[in-house]
Design a protein around this motif. Structure first.
Motif, PDB file in Angstrom:
ATOM      1  N   ALA A  49      -7.885   3.314  -5.529  1.00 58.66           N
ATOM      2  CA  ALA A  49      -6.475   2.981  -5.300  1.00 58.66           C
ATOM      3  C   ALA A  49      -6.137   2.886  -3.817  1.00 58.66           C
ATOM      4  CB  ALA A  49      -5.579   4.027  -5.973  1.00 58.66           C
ATOM      5  N   ASN A  50      -6.873   3.598  -2.984  1.00 60.47           N
ATOM      6  CA  ASN A  50      -6.572   3.607  -1.550  1.00 60.47           C
ATOM      7  C   ASN A  50      -7.125   2.388  -0.807  1.00 60.47           C
ATOM      8  OD1 ASN A  50      -5.250   6.132  -1.660  1.00 60.47           O
ATOM      9  ND2 ASN A  50      -7.226   7.201  -1.589  1.00 60.47           N
ATOM     10  N   ASN A  51      -8.205   1.799  -1.330  1.00 58.33           N
ATOM     11  CA  ASN A  51      -8.819   0.706  -0.566  1.00 58.33           C
ATOM     12  C   ASN A  51      -8.823  -0.650  -1.277  1.00 58.33           C
ATOM     13  OD1 ASN A  51     -10.899   0.777  -2.479  1.00 58.33           O
ATOM     14  ND2 ASN A  51     -12.351   1.814  -1.146  1.00 58.33           N
ATOM     15  N   ILE A  52      -8.354  -0.704  -2.519  1.00 58.23           N
ATOM     16  CA  ILE A  52      -8.494  -1.945  -3.275  1.00 58.23           C
ATOM     17  C   ILE A  52      -7.724  -3.115  -2.666  1.00 58.23           C
ATOM     18  CG2 ILE A  52      -6.595  -1.456  -4.896  1.00 58.23           C
ATOM     19  CD1 ILE A  52      -8.487  -2.751  -7.070  1.00 58.23           C
ATOM     20  N   HIS A  53      -6.593  -2.837  -2.043  1.00 63.51           N
ATOM     21  CA  HIS A  53      -5.841  -3.931  -1.410  1.00 63.51           C
ATOM     22  C   HIS A  53      -6.650  -4.547  -0.270  1.00 63.51           C
ATOM     23  CE1 HIS A  53      -2.754  -5.268   1.721  1.00 63.51           C
ATOM     24  NE2 HIS A  53      -2.834  -6.232   0.822  1.00 63.51           N
ATOM     25  N   SER A  54      -7.270  -3.701   0.552  1.00 64.70           N
ATOM     26  CA  SER A  54      -8.074  -4.218   1.671  1.00 64.70           C
ATOM     27  C   SER A  54      -9.312  -4.950   1.158  1.00 64.70           C
ATOM     28  CB  SER A  54      -8.485  -3.075   2.613  1.00 64.70           C
ATOM     29  OG  SER A  54      -9.322  -2.150   1.950  1.00 64.70           O
TER      30      SER A  54
ATOM     31  N   ALA B 186     -20.813 -10.712   2.666  1.00 66.09           N
ATOM     32  CA  ALA B 186     -19.686 -11.326   3.373  1.00 66.09           C
ATOM     33  C   ALA B 186     -18.367 -11.044   2.647  1.00 66.09           C
ATOM     34  CB  ALA B 186     -19.911 -12.833   3.494  1.00 66.09           C
ATOM     35  N   LEU B 187     -18.410 -11.075   1.340  1.00 69.29           N
ATOM     36  CA  LEU B 187     -17.183 -10.900   0.555  1.00 69.29           C
ATOM     37  C   LEU B 187     -16.683  -9.457   0.539  1.00 69.29           C
ATOM     38  CD1 LEU B 187     -18.105 -13.126  -2.528  1.00 69.29           C
ATOM     39  CD2 LEU B 187     -16.447 -13.681  -0.734  1.00 69.29           C
ATOM     40  N   PHE B 188     -17.627  -8.495   0.543  1.00 69.06           N
ATOM     41  CA  PHE B 188     -17.221  -7.099   0.358  1.00 69.06           C
ATOM     42  C   PHE B 188     -17.649  -6.154   1.472  1.00 69.06           C
ATOM     43  CE2 PHE B 188     -17.624  -8.857  -3.976  1.00 69.06           C
ATOM     44  CZ  PHE B 188     -16.333  -8.634  -4.435  1.00 69.06           C
ATOM     45  N   GLY B 189     -18.590  -6.580   2.311  1.00 64.60           N
ATOM     46  CA  GLY B 189     -19.127  -5.683   3.328  1.00 64.60           C
ATOM     47  C   GLY B 189     -20.604  -5.447   3.072  1.00 64.60           C
ATOM     48  N   GLU B 190     -21.328  -5.133   4.127  1.00 65.25           N
ATOM     49  CA  GLU B 190     -22.783  -4.980   4.065  1.00 65.25           C
ATOM     50  C   GLU B 190     -23.212  -3.944   3.035  1.00 65.25           C
ATOM     51  OE1 GLU B 190     -26.456  -6.358   5.375  1.00 65.25           O
ATOM     52  OE2 GLU B 190     -24.498  -6.989   6.130  1.00 65.25           O
ATOM     53  N   GLY B 191     -23.941  -4.404   2.026  1.00 68.07           N
ATOM     54  CA  GLY B 191     -24.518  -3.497   1.041  1.00 68.07           C
ATOM     55  C   GLY B 191     -23.552  -2.868   0.060  1.00 68.07           C
TER      56      GLY B 191
ATOM     57  N   LEU C 216      -2.554   3.349  -8.226  1.00 66.97           N
ATOM     58  CA  LEU C 216      -2.303   2.185  -7.380  1.00 66.97           C
ATOM     59  C   LEU C 216      -0.805   2.038  -7.169  1.00 66.97           C
ATOM     60  CD1 LEU C 216      -3.420  -0.351  -5.957  1.00 66.97           C
ATOM     61  CD2 LEU C 216      -3.167  -1.563  -8.131  1.00 66.97           C
ATOM     62  N   THR C 217      -0.376   1.924  -5.921  1.00 69.73           N
ATOM     63  CA  THR C 217       1.057   1.839  -5.634  1.00 69.73           C
ATOM     64  C   THR C 217       1.593   0.461  -6.015  1.00 69.73           C
ATOM     65  OG1 THR C 217       0.746   1.018  -3.374  1.00 69.73           O
ATOM     66  CG2 THR C 217       0.755   3.412  -3.684  1.00 69.73           C
ATOM     67  N   SER C 218       2.890   0.417  -6.306  1.00 66.43           N
ATOM     68  CA  SER C 218       3.524  -0.857  -6.677  1.00 66.43           C
ATOM     69  C   SER C 218       3.495  -1.834  -5.509  1.00 66.43           C
ATOM     70  CB  SER C 218       4.965  -0.613  -7.138  1.00 66.43           C
ATOM     71  OG  SER C 218       5.702   0.068  -6.125  1.00 66.43           O
ATOM     72  N   GLU C 219       3.562  -1.306  -4.289  1.00 58.83           N
ATOM     73  CA  GLU C 219       3.525  -2.159  -3.099  1.00 58.83           C
ATOM     74  C   GLU C 219       2.167  -2.848  -2.969  1.00 58.83           C
ATOM     75  OE1 GLU C 219       4.672  -3.979   0.547  1.00 58.83           O
ATOM     76  OE2 GLU C 219       5.764  -3.143  -1.165  1.00 58.83           O
ATOM     77  N   ASP C 220       1.088  -2.079  -3.124  1.00 55.58           N
ATOM     78  CA  ASP C 220      -0.253  -2.659  -3.053  1.00 55.58           C
ATOM     79  C   ASP C 220      -0.487  -3.629  -4.208  1.00 55.58           C
ATOM     80  OD1 ASP C 220      -1.048  -1.490  -0.720  1.00 55.58           O
ATOM     81  OD2 ASP C 220      -2.191   0.131  -1.634  1.00 55.58           O
ATOM     82  N   ASN C 221       0.063  -3.286  -5.362  1.00 56.17           N
ATOM     83  CA  ASN C 221      -0.083  -4.159  -6.532  1.00 56.17           C
ATOM     84  C   ASN C 221       0.590  -5.505  -6.278  1.00 56.17           C
ATOM     85  OD1 ASN C 221      -0.956  -4.827  -9.059  1.00 56.17           O
ATOM     86  ND2 ASN C 221       0.132  -3.207 -10.125  1.00 56.17           N
ATOM     87  N   ARG C 222       1.741  -5.457  -5.620  1.00 58.69           N
ATOM     88  CA  ARG C 222       2.469  -6.685  -5.298  1.00 58.69           C
ATOM     89  C   ARG C 222       1.683  -7.537  -4.296  1.00 58.69           C
ATOM     90  NH1 ARG C 222       5.383  -8.464  -1.356  1.00 58.69           N
ATOM     91  NH2 ARG C 222       5.329  -6.491  -0.224  1.00 58.69           N
ATOM     92  N   LYS C 223       1.099  -6.888  -3.301  1.00 59.54           N
ATOM     93  CA  LYS C 223       0.319  -7.609  -2.288  1.00 59.54           C
ATOM     94  C   LYS C 223      -0.935  -8.234  -2.908  1.00 59.54           C
ATOM     95  CE  LYS C 223       1.834  -4.786   1.633  1.00 59.54           C
ATOM     96  NZ  LYS C 223       1.427  -3.759   2.634  1.00 59.54           N
ATOM     97  N   ILE C 224      -1.560  -7.501  -3.805  1.00 63.36           N
ATOM     98  CA  ILE C 224      -2.754  -8.017  -4.488  1.00 63.36           C
ATOM     99  C   ILE C 224      -2.399  -9.225  -5.339  1.00 63.36           C
ATOM    100  CG2 ILE C 224      -4.457  -7.502  -6.286  1.00 63.36           C
ATOM    101  CD1 ILE C 224      -4.518  -4.615  -5.184  1.00 63.36           C
TER     102      ILE C 224
ATOM    103  N   TYR D 270      -9.450  -6.750  -1.659  1.00 58.92           N
ATOM    104  CA  TYR D 270      -8.947  -8.081  -2.046  1.00 58.92           C
ATOM    105  C   TYR D 270      -8.685  -8.930  -0.811  1.00 58.92           C
ATOM    106  CZ  TYR D 270      -8.225  -7.807  -7.121  1.00 58.92           C
ATOM    107  OH  TYR D 270      -8.410  -7.777  -8.491  1.00 58.92           O
ATOM    108  N   GLN D 271      -8.131  -8.313   0.216  1.00 57.74           N
ATOM    109  CA  GLN D 271      -7.836  -9.040   1.454  1.00 57.74           C
ATOM    110  C   GLN D 271      -9.100  -9.642   2.049  1.00 57.74           C
ATOM    111  OE1 GLN D 271      -5.684  -6.206   3.995  1.00 57.74           O
ATOM    112  NE2 GLN D 271      -4.067  -7.728   4.195  1.00 57.74           N
ATOM    113  N   GLN D 272     -10.134  -8.815   2.197  1.00 55.93           N
ATOM    114  CA  GLN D 272     -11.388  -9.308   2.773  1.00 55.93           C
ATOM    115  C   GLN D 272     -11.977 -10.406   1.906  1.00 55.93           C
ATOM    116  OE1 GLN D 272     -14.245  -6.420   4.131  1.00 55.93           O
ATOM    117  NE2 GLN D 272     -15.975  -7.805   3.888  1.00 55.93           N
ATOM    118  N   PHE D 273     -11.939 -10.199   0.608  1.00 56.55           N
ATOM    119  CA  PHE D 273     -12.516 -11.171  -0.327  1.00 56.55           C
ATOM    120  C   PHE D 273     -11.827 -12.524  -0.186  1.00 56.55           C
ATOM    121  CE2 PHE D 273     -12.873 -13.416  -4.301  1.00 56.55           C
ATOM    122  CZ  PHE D 273     -14.162 -13.163  -4.734  1.00 56.55           C
TER     123      PHE D 273
END
Length: 219
Positions: free
Chosen positions: A135-140, A117-122, A183-191, A142-145
């Protein structure tokens, strides 16, 4: 004399045709009987013992079933044979349902269900590898988590919160690596915003879960 020879020839041809026809019907009946016997033999084997070879068993069933169906056309009176085939079909379908249950993967543990549930099936198994987070998916991720935790915070037990904290810390550890990989500064800020949202939510709700369990234990 010629008439006798002609009649003899006709009789011989008729005899051959009858013989061929009888042989064709005999072969057809053998195929139908072989199909029925195959179904009965499969049903007599324990489902657990067929797990490893089930694909081959099912493929062989399809082949024999097709042969039996085609053989019906070679029988003069195929009503009894049709009934035998239909009965065996029902038997096999019932057994196949049993095999579907046996072949089904075991239900994931409560801990694995939470991780799914926290990260996706398997995505996260017993090895707790976060190598797939980049770096491309870490923001999403954190969002799902965080959003999953927020949506289910009232239903988590104290043990669930302990698992959530463990997963959160592992994700944070992966973030330290990802920061050096573009990791972009924008994604870092959102995280950072998501982390600020998670921290008090975890503290308050874990305390609440512990209090509820303590009160329930006293009762």
């Amino acid at each position: 004399m010629k008439n006798i020879q002609l009649l003899s020839g006709i009789a011989l041809i008729a005899l051959c045709l009858t013989s061929c026809k009888d042989e064709k019907q005999e072969q057809a009946q053998k195929k139908i009987d072989a199909y029925v016997t195959y179904v009965d033999s499969v049903k007599n084997v324990k489902a657990d013992e067929l797990k490893a070879d089930w694909k081959d068993v099912d493929a062989e069933y399809d082949r024999r079933a097709q042969e039996a169906e085609l053989a019906l056309a070679d029988l003069k009176d195929n009503s009894a044979a049709t009934e035998k085939i239909n009965t065996s079909k029902v038997k096999y379908e019932e057994f196949k349902k049993e095999m579907t249950t046996v072949l089904a993967p075991p239900a994931p543990s409560p801990k694995q269900q939470l991780r799914n549930a926290l990260f996706g099936e398997g995505k996260i198994g017993e090895d707790m590898s976060f190598a797939w987070v980049n770096a491309n998916n870490i923001h999403s991720v954190y969002q799902q988590f965080v959003h999953t935790v927020e949506n289910n915070k009232d239903s988590y037990t104290r043990e669930d919160w302990d698992e959530i904290k463990l997963m959160y810390e592992a994700l944070d550890s992966r973030k330290n690596t990802v920061e050096k990989e573009g990791l972009t500064s924008e994604d870092n800020r959102k995280i950072a915003g998501l982390k600020l949202k998670f921290a008090p939510m975890y503290t308050l709700n874990r305390m609440g879960a512990k209090s509820e369990e303590t009160a329930a234990a006293k009762k």
